[in-house]
Enzyme design. Structure first.
Site: not given
Length: 527
Positions: A427, A294, A218
């Site tokens: 982040e 990750e 995907k």
């Protein structure tokens, strides 16, 4: 995304003016914006899912609009896959796996297909690079390097590895023979991010195929085009039908369906920590499939007091934070500098940032392109406002780039950042660099380590003992000394803490995500 020069033991090697600048290859002959726009005008964009060796519409007929983030122009409409399409893709992948044309093929046969695919990717490097730039807002220079150089290298490297990977024979007495073999896990679900669309596909797809798995991929809904084109080239290279399936769509539909599917044997995901947690939840509520993660980062760039603040260091500092518009999980946004040397560092960083060219991604002179979407542009601008609201001071940039229809943010530098501020802990995933002053090296180490993330760190120092001390103590998956680098294809990449799981991309370690280990115990007459 990876660096091409291994410099871990070289102190203060000359840095490239911008990491991952395009390396030389045949596709680099065309070099003007007009040439690239002419190529763009002639591209045929894929628009359907790729299931069982052919392009098909989503079963619901649903489609979503695909935009060029640099211009906000519509590139086309793409099939919006959902659970029904994922079911069809998984069924095709399972049939292909069980049939064995790929999963049980001779290692040399799989190797030949992956090497042919690498050659086709090089042959189509220009087409794919321009398509990637249009779809993602990334600079054509970065795309030519990633798509034209790194992506085919991954398929070549893992292809070459296939017939050089061996099992083991365990020591026994003469009454038995104990074999330890590795087998493909089965059907792998690969869920990709939008910041390095085709490169991240290669990171996962090359080792998964090398292992003998069938896959359902995907791509991110923002950037589906090059992965769909890759599937077509893989079929041309000789990959059997059903081994590679691509289901474009949204995370809450196609992504969740992959995570919850009971006939998918492993999932490998790159993206945000929040979505990574959802994939663990999906696995726990379905078939307990292993999930390789990750995820996000808040990586530090640490300048110790013996490091010369020269052009190489400054270039690395700016690149570490702003490369790819800061849309990089290992971006070194937090930059720790000795208090006594902060002004010198900041002055040189500001001069370098002021010289950056931001704008048209199809212009080879452009060093930073667009944010991937309007929503992401707003998110980045929101973080800049949060930094100002908490007392940090903008000394460069600080807003949207005027004069463009697309989703651009000015390269932004903050001074007076304090450890614990929102911009120093969360982040941002945008072109923001924040300078944090420290008095003692151990203070820098403490602040750098005080994060829920643990993906990457860069340390500049002339002292090898200090370099090794910081490298050992920093709780992250990669520590780069005297250069911003994530390693190369041979070195595993992944994170500690909320940046990842025990799985790793790249290196020989990546194949382990897609294999199971089996013991075969052969007893003798009395065994």
């Amino acid at each position: 995304m990876l660096d091409h020069g291994w410099v871990a033991t070289v102190l203060f090697e000359k840095a490239l003016p911008w990491p991952c600048a395009a390396t030389e290859h045949p596709a680099m002959d065309i070099a003007t914006p007009t040439d690239y726009r002419a190529i763009a005008a002639g591209l045929a964009f894929p628009s359907e899912a790729f299931i069982n060796g052919r392009f098909v519409a989503a079963r619901s007929g649903a489609r979503f609009t695909n935009l060029n983030p640099a211009t906000a122009a519509i590139l086309g409409e793409v099939a919006a896959c959902d659970e029904d399409d994922v079911d069809a893709a998984v069924a095709a992948a399972r049939r292909a796996f069980d049939a064995g044309a790929w999963s049980r093929a001779a290692p040399e046969a799989r190797k030949d297909v992956l090497l042919r695919l690498a050659a086709l990717l090089r042959e189509h490097a220009m087409e794919l690079s321009v398509m990637e730039s249009l779809d993602s807002g990334k600079t054509i220079t970065d795309c030519l390097n990633e798509v034209g150089h790194e992506v085919p290298n991954f398929f070549q490297w893992y292809g070459e590895l296939i017939d050089k990977s061996f099992g083991k024979v365990a020591p026994t007495d003469e009454s038995a023979l104990a074999l330890i073999v590795h087998e493909p896990v089965g059907v792998a679900g690969l869920v990709l991010p939008w910041n390095f669309p085709l490169l991240m596909a290669a990171w996962k797809l090359a080792p998964a195929l090398a292992a003998g798995c069938s896959v359902v991929v995907k791509p991110a809904e923002q950037t589906p085009l090059t992965v769909l084109r890759l599937a077509e080239l893989a079929a041309q290279a000789g990959l059997p039908d059903g081994v590679l399936n691509v289901v474009p769509g949204f995370g809450e539909t196609a992504g969740q369906a992959i995570g919850r599917h009971r006939d998918i044997d492993v999932v490998s995901f790159t993206g945000s920590t929040e979505v990574g947690a959802l994939f663990l939840k999906y696995a726990s509520e379905s078939n307990l499939k292993p999930v390789g993660l990750e995820m996000g980062g808040k990586s530090p760039f640490i300048v110790l007091d013996d490091a010369p603040i020269d052009d190489a260091l400054v270039s690395n500092a700016v690149s570490a934070a702003l490369w790819n518009g800061g849309q990089n999980c290992s971006a070194n946004m937090r930059q720790f500098v000795p208090r006594a040397r902060k002004d010198e560092f900041l002055d040189k960083v500001l001069a370098r940032v002021a010289a950056l060219t931001v704008g048209d991604p199809l212009d080879p002179a452009t060093e930073m392109g667009a944010m991937v979407s309007a929503d992401h542009q707003r998110r980045v601008l929101g973080y800049i406002e949060a930094g100002l609201g908490e007392g940090a001071r903008v000394v460069a940039g600080g807003g949207a780039l005027e004069g463009h229809d697309g989703y651009f943010v000015k390269p932004t530098v903050f001074d007076d950042v304090v450890h614990g501020m929102t911009i120093a802990t969360e982040e941002i995933f945008g072109p923001v660099l924040g300078v944090i002053a420290f008095s003692e090296p151990e203070e820098a180490l403490r602040m750098a380590s005080d994060s829920v993330y643990g993906l990457h760190a860069t340390v500049f120092t002339r002292d090898i003992d200090r370099a090794l001390h910081f490298a050992r103590r920093l709780p992250c998956g990669t520590v780069s000394i005297n250069r911003f680098s994530e390693g190369d294809i041979k070195t595993p990449f992944g994170g500690y803490k909320r940046s990842g799981s025990l799985a790793r991309d790249n290196g020989t370690e990546a194949i382990a995500q897609y294999q199971q280990t089996k013991t075969i115990w052969i007893g003798g007459p009395e065994g």
